[in-house]
Motif scaffolding. Structure first.
Motif, PDB file in Angstrom:
ATOM      1  N   MET A   1       0.839  -1.204   0.000  1.00 49.19           N
ATOM      2  CA  MET A   1       0.000   0.000   0.000  1.00 49.19           C
ATOM      3  C   MET A   1       0.873   1.252   0.000  1.00 49.19           C
ATOM      4  O   MET A   1       0.566   2.229  -0.693  1.00 49.19           O
ATOM      5  N   ASP A   2       1.963   1.225   0.756  1.00 48.40           N
ATOM      6  CA  ASP A   2       2.884   2.364   0.743  1.00 48.40           C
ATOM      7  C   ASP A   2       3.411   2.622  -0.669  1.00 48.40           C
ATOM      8  O   ASP A   2       3.496   3.767  -1.110  1.00 48.40           O
ATOM      9  N   ALA A   3       3.759   1.548  -1.378  1.00 45.58           N
ATOM     10  CA  ALA A   3       4.252   1.688  -2.752  1.00 45.58           C
ATOM     11  C   ALA A   3       3.154   2.242  -3.657  1.00 45.58           C
ATOM     12  O   ALA A   3       3.415   3.118  -4.488  1.00 45.58           O
ATOM     13  N   TYR A   4       1.915   1.744  -3.508  1.00 43.82           N
ATOM     14  CA  TYR A   4       0.801   2.273  -4.297  1.00 43.82           C
ATOM     15  C   TYR A   4       0.663   3.776  -4.088  1.00 43.82           C
ATOM     16  O   TYR A   4       0.582   4.544  -5.040  1.00 43.82           O
ATOM     17  N   LEU A   5       0.608   4.178  -2.833  1.00 42.90           N
ATOM     18  CA  LEU A   5       0.383   5.594  -2.524  1.00 42.90           C
ATOM     19  C   LEU A   5       1.517   6.467  -3.057  1.00 42.90           C
ATOM     20  O   LEU A   5       1.272   7.507  -3.670  1.00 42.90           O
ATOM     21  N   GLU A   6       2.740   6.040  -2.826  1.00 45.51           N
ATOM     22  CA  GLU A   6       3.897   6.824  -3.281  1.00 45.51           C
ATOM     23  C   GLU A   6       3.926   6.967  -4.798  1.00 45.51           C
ATOM     24  O   GLU A   6       4.073   8.061  -5.341  1.00 45.51           O
ATOM     25  N   HIS A   7       3.771   5.864  -5.488  1.00 48.15           N
ATOM     26  CA  HIS A   7       3.933   5.892  -6.939  1.00 48.15           C
ATOM     27  C   HIS A   7       2.709   6.457  -7.661  1.00 48.15           C
ATOM     28  O   HIS A   7       2.862   7.131  -8.687  1.00 48.15           O
ATOM     29  N   LEU A   8       1.529   6.212  -7.131  1.00 45.80           N
ATOM     30  CA  LEU A   8       0.346   6.815  -7.749  1.00 45.80           C
ATOM     31  C   LEU A   8       0.352   8.331  -7.560  1.00 45.80           C
ATOM     32  O   LEU A   8      -0.056   9.076  -8.459  1.00 45.80           O
ATOM     33  N   PHE A   9       0.840   8.781  -6.427  1.00 47.15           N
ATOM     34  CA  PHE A   9       0.954  10.225  -6.220  1.00 47.15           C
ATOM     35  C   PHE A   9       1.968  10.817  -7.202  1.00 47.15           C
ATOM     36  O   PHE A   9       1.745  11.889  -7.779  1.00 47.15           O
TER      37      PHE A   9
END
Length: 134
Positions: free
Chosen positions: A74-82
């Motif tokens: 989830m951290d990777a999703y949030l970072e990269h989608l942002f």
């Protein structure tokens, strides 16, 4: 809303994005979606309700399936989608409001399938690196 477009670019581009966002049926619990929004540095007051409801709906589907996204993922999703969002906004045309709205609408409707397809390709590349032989 686009028949009488807002003057503020943020509201206008948000309305354009919301126009191509699938409608969420029901009144989902926004607690977990709001927490993810805040982890990304956002606030519910600055997020269109339809967008937050879509996140809540997706999270509810995961919950019903008994699937939990690991925290590191989830951290990777949030970072990269942002990061994707920032890059897209930086590329939004400033030549005219019509060009900007067109970019947002088509970019949302047509690029989302590309992002999903590229995610699947990236997973194959990552899997071949991790599990592939010689």
């Amino acid at each position: 809303m686009l028949e009488e477009p807002p003057e503020n670019p943020y509201d206008l581009l948000g309305a354009a994005n919301a126009a191509v966002t699938p409608e969420v049926v029901g009144d989902p619990d926004l607690t977990e979606a709001t927490a993810l929004l805040e982890r990304m540095g956002g606030s519910p007051e600055k997020c269109f309700p339809e967008q937050l409801a879509a996140v809540a709906h997706a999270l509810a589907a995961l919950d019903r399936a008994g699937f939990t996204v690991p925290e590191t993922v989830m951290d990777a999703y949030l970072e990269h989608l942002f990061a994707i969002a920032e890059a897209e906004l930086a590329a939004t045309p400033e030549t005219s409001i019509e060009d900007a709205v067109r970019y947002v609408v088509l970019g949302t409707a047509l690029v989302e399938p590309l992002i999903l397809a590229l995610r699947r390709v990236a997973e194959q590349v990552a899997a071949s690196r991790r599990f592939g032989t010689g």
